[in-house]
Design a protein around this motif. Structure first.
Motif, mmCIF file in Angstrom:
data_model
loop_
_atom_site.group_PDB
_atom_site.id
_atom_site.type_symbol
_atom_site.label_atom_id
_atom_site.label_comp_id
_atom_site.label_asym_id
_atom_site.label_seq_id
_atom_site.Cartn_x
_atom_site.Cartn_y
_atom_site.Cartn_z
ATOM 1 N N SER A 92 -4.645 86.159 55.640
ATOM 2 C CA SER A 92 -3.209 86.280 55.942
ATOM 3 C C SER A 92 -2.676 85.026 56.633
ATOM 4 O O SER A 92 -1.491 84.731 56.547
ATOM 5 N N LEU A 93 -3.536 84.277 57.290
ATOM 6 C CA LEU A 93 -3.119 83.046 57.957
ATOM 7 C C LEU A 93 -2.972 81.876 56.988
ATOM 8 O O LEU A 93 -2.140 80.991 57.197
ATOM 9 N N VAL A 94 -3.779 81.842 55.941
ATOM 10 C CA VAL A 94 -3.794 80.664 55.062
ATOM 11 C C VAL A 94 -3.057 80.858 53.734
ATOM 12 O O VAL A 94 -2.776 79.877 53.055
ATOM 13 N N ILE A 95 -2.741 82.095 53.371
ATOM 14 C CA ILE A 95 -1.941 82.314 52.152
ATOM 15 C C ILE A 95 -0.493 82.028 52.525
ATOM 16 O O ILE A 95 0.078 82.683 53.396
ATOM 17 N N LEU A 98 2.895 84.557 48.173
ATOM 18 C CA LEU A 98 2.366 85.498 47.190
ATOM 19 C C LEU A 98 3.562 86.037 46.427
ATOM 20 O O LEU A 98 4.298 86.893 46.930
ATOM 21 N N GLY A 99 3.785 85.484 45.230
ATOM 22 C CA GLY A 99 4.991 85.827 44.481
ATOM 23 C C GLY A 99 6.206 85.374 45.271
ATOM 24 O O GLY A 99 6.309 84.222 45.655
ATOM 25 N N THR A 100 7.114 86.308 45.566
ATOM 26 C CA THR A 100 8.308 85.974 46.348
ATOM 27 C C THR A 100 8.096 86.201 47.840
ATOM 28 O O THR A 100 9.000 85.951 48.637
ATOM 29 N N ILE A 101 6.911 86.645 48.230
ATOM 30 C CA ILE A 101 6.614 86.909 49.633
ATOM 31 C C ILE A 101 6.164 85.596 50.289
ATOM 32 O O ILE A 101 5.165 85.008 49.880
ATOM 33 N N THR A 102 6.901 85.163 51.304
ATOM 34 C CA THR A 102 6.554 83.909 51.981
ATOM 35 C C THR A 102 5.923 84.144 53.349
ATOM 36 O O THR A 102 5.376 83.215 53.932
ATOM 37 N N GLN A 103 5.991 85.350 53.867
ATOM 38 C CA GLN A 103 5.328 85.713 55.120
ATOM 39 C C GLN A 103 4.241 86.728 54.773
ATOM 40 O O GLN A 103 4.487 87.932 54.773
ATOM 41 N N VAL A 104 3.058 86.234 54.456
ATOM 42 C CA VAL A 104 1.966 87.118 54.043
ATOM 43 C C VAL A 104 1.256 87.611 55.301
ATOM 44 O O VAL A 104 0.608 86.847 56.004
ATOM 45 N N ARG A 105 1.397 88.880 55.587
ATOM 46 C CA ARG A 105 0.790 89.489 56.779
ATOM 47 C C ARG A 105 -0.510 90.191 56.394
ATOM 48 O O ARG A 105 -0.778 90.436 55.220
ATOM 49 N N ALA A 106 -1.301 90.538 57.395
ATOM 50 C CA ALA A 106 -2.578 91.214 57.157
ATOM 51 C C ALA A 106 -2.368 92.517 56.383
ATOM 52 O O ALA A 106 -3.199 92.889 55.547
#
Length: 158
Positions: A92-95, A98-106
């Motif tokens: 979650s820190l390095v992605i 993901l698609g349109t998601i720019t804040q990838v959380r755990a």
């Protein structure tokens, strides 16, 4: 004829018998182009993350991990309670997308399909522990230049 001498200030000079001292010519150094390090890698998940609206997100990008990224999960309570959760927090820190998601959380990473999680863990290992495995090669027959992945596939693939 010129002779090399030392001036009063201790600097090398060229002495021209017909005239006075001349400054020694300094060597010409050609500027070196900076080497660019690839720090972000794009990927495509085998299955894709399905969000609450049913949208499938497959394309993404992952950046190289820093020392801080590797250490931060160690103080996370979820990791202390369950060490297997370390990879979830780390990813979650390095992605970065993901698609349109720019804040990838755990929470997003933990809802991935197992095959996508394995894909991302492999990609992380390959870009951070081993570096890239691409080599530029030239075809001996047609002299075309192209890249070959020495590991046998795209980063993240088995």
């Amino acid at each position: 004829m010129r002779r090399r001498g030392v001036s009063a200030g201790g600097l090398d000079t060229l002495v021209d018998p017909a005239g006075g001292p001349e400054e020694a010519a300094s060597p010409v150094v050609a500027p070196v182009a900076p080497v660019r390090l690839q720090t972000e890698f794009t990927f495509q998940l085998p299955r894709g993350y399905v969000d609450e609206d049913g949208t499938v997100h497959r394309d993404g990008s992952m950046r190289l991990a820093t020392a801080r990224d590797e250490l931060a999960p160690l103080v996370d309570l979820r990791v202390k309670q369950n060490p297997a959760y370390l990879s979830i927090v780390l990813l979650s820190l390095v992605i970065t997308r993901l698609g349109t998601i720019t804040q990838v959380r755990a929470e997003v990473v933990e809802r991935l399909f197992a095959s996508d999680l394995a894909f991302l863990q492999d990609l992380y290992r390959r870009i951070n522990a081993e570096g890239h495995t691409l080599a530029e090669v030239t075809c001996p027959a047609c002299e075309s230049v192209f890249e070959v992945d020495l590991a046998g596939g795209r980063p993240g693939e088995s």
